[in-house]
Design an enzyme around this catalytic site. Structure first.
Site, PDB file in Angstrom:
ATOM      1  CE  LYS A 156       1.932  -0.747  -7.581  1.00 42.32           C
ATOM      2  NZ  LYS A 156       1.978  -2.144  -8.085  1.00 42.32           N
TER       3      LYS A 156
ATOM      4  CB  SER B  54       1.800   3.532  -9.339  1.00 37.20           C
ATOM      5  OG  SER B  54       0.888   4.617  -9.333  1.00 37.20           O
TER       6      SER B  54
ATOM      7  CE1 TYR C 259      -0.593   1.005  -5.866  1.00 37.19           C
ATOM      8  CE2 TYR C 259      -0.661   3.259  -6.699  1.00 37.19           C
ATOM      9  CZ  TYR C 259      -0.770   1.905  -6.907  1.00 37.19           C
ATOM     10  OH  TYR C 259      -1.068   1.432  -8.158  1.00 37.19           O
TER      11      TYR C 259
END
Length: 305
Positions: A169, A152, A165
């Site tokens: 990632k 991401s 997150y």
């Protein structure tokens, strides 16, 4: 003839969004597909539901393709091993893993609790490890295999409220790179995609101002999951045998190749550095080459193509 004719592909998160589009397209391109999805909520933490994965598998079969469903969690190594065995038992093998399964637990870092951190790391980073580790020896032994993992721009560039997150990632990026390096001699490839697409996971991001509202509207209108699936399926197939260890993004009809960390500037002092000389000379000299703290919207300020 399709780019995946005769291949068996496992697609995680295949009940919706990017995963579903990857599963449907892989089948149209000739693959036999194991559609995996826990069937849980975007935030995870619930028991899940076998129905959503089976719905995608039924859609593939209704169109004349071959597919089975699986509702195990990528965060469980035992569950992932069952996915691999299901592919071998049902279709006789496995040739590619497309792994977009994920959850979000967005929160400012100073307010984040351990459960929010652990849940996201478990699904994204541990999940990527699980699906790779459970299949890597099969791929190496048959000297054929492709991983398409998902990263991401939250990790590659940054996004406020997504420390968990982003960390996961970027971990996936490191994992993919090493798997590609170690697998090169055995025709085992690994690449990652940073997708721009409107999905139910992205829909959970809060809209707090006019700028973010306009950004969401652009995503809904011009950045779709099916556009991301085109590259994922291409990378999964043998036609991309020369492509490994790379970082891509898909933004509407635009495919972006990202650079990877390399030195940008170096300064040496023969007598060595002290904290004061570093502050006086080294860091000021490097300042023009610093990367700013802007989010991905600042790197991609233009309308999707």
């Amino acid at each position: 003839m399709g780019v995946l004719d005769g291949k068996v592909v496992l697609v995680t998160g295949g009940a919706g969004g990017i995963g579903k589009e990857c599963a449907l397209l892989a089948a149209r391109e000739g693959a036999k597909v194991v559609v995996n999805d826990l069937g849980g909520s975007v935030g995870g933490g619930d028991a899940g539901d076998a129905g959503p994965a089976e719905a995608t598998a039924q859609e593939i079969r209704a169109a004349g393709g071959e597919a089975v469903s699986n509702s195990d969690s990528v965060a469980s190594m035992d569950g992932v091993k069952r996915m691999i065995e299901q592919a071998k038992d049902t279709f006789g093998g496995l040739h590619a893993v497309v792994n977009p399964a994920g959850i979000l637990r967005d929160k400012m870092f100073h307010k984040m609790d351990d459960a929010d951190w652990d849940a996201v790391i478990e699904v994204h980073l541990r999940g990527a490890y699980n699906v790779t580790r459970a299949s890597i020896e099969l791929f190496r032994n048959q000297e054929e295999g492709s991983y398409v993992h998902f990263t991401s721009t939250s990790g590659l560039i940054g996004n406020i409220g997504q420390a968990n997150y982003a960390a996961a990632k970027l971990g996936v990026m490191g994992l993919s790179r090493i798997v590609a390096m170690e697998g090169a001699a055995k025709n085992v490839r690994s690449n990652i995609i940073a997708p721009f697409a409107w999905t139910r996971m992205i829909a959970t991001i809060p809209v707090k101002d006019e700028a973010s509202a306009q950004r969401v509207e652009r995503m809904q209108r011009a950045m779709r999951a099916d556009q991301v699936a085109q590259l994922a399926v291409a990378l999964a197939g043998p036609g991309a045998k020369a492509v490994s260890g790379q970082i891509f993004a898909v933004r509407g009809n635009e495919v972006v190749l990202f650079n990877q960390p390399r030195p940008v500037k170096s300064l040496a002092r023969m007598e060595g550095w002290t904290p004061q000389t570093l502050l006086d000379h080294c860091l000021p000299a490097m300042t023009p080459n610093f990367t700013d703290l802007g989010a991905s919207a600042g790197v991609f300020p233009y309308e999707p193509i």
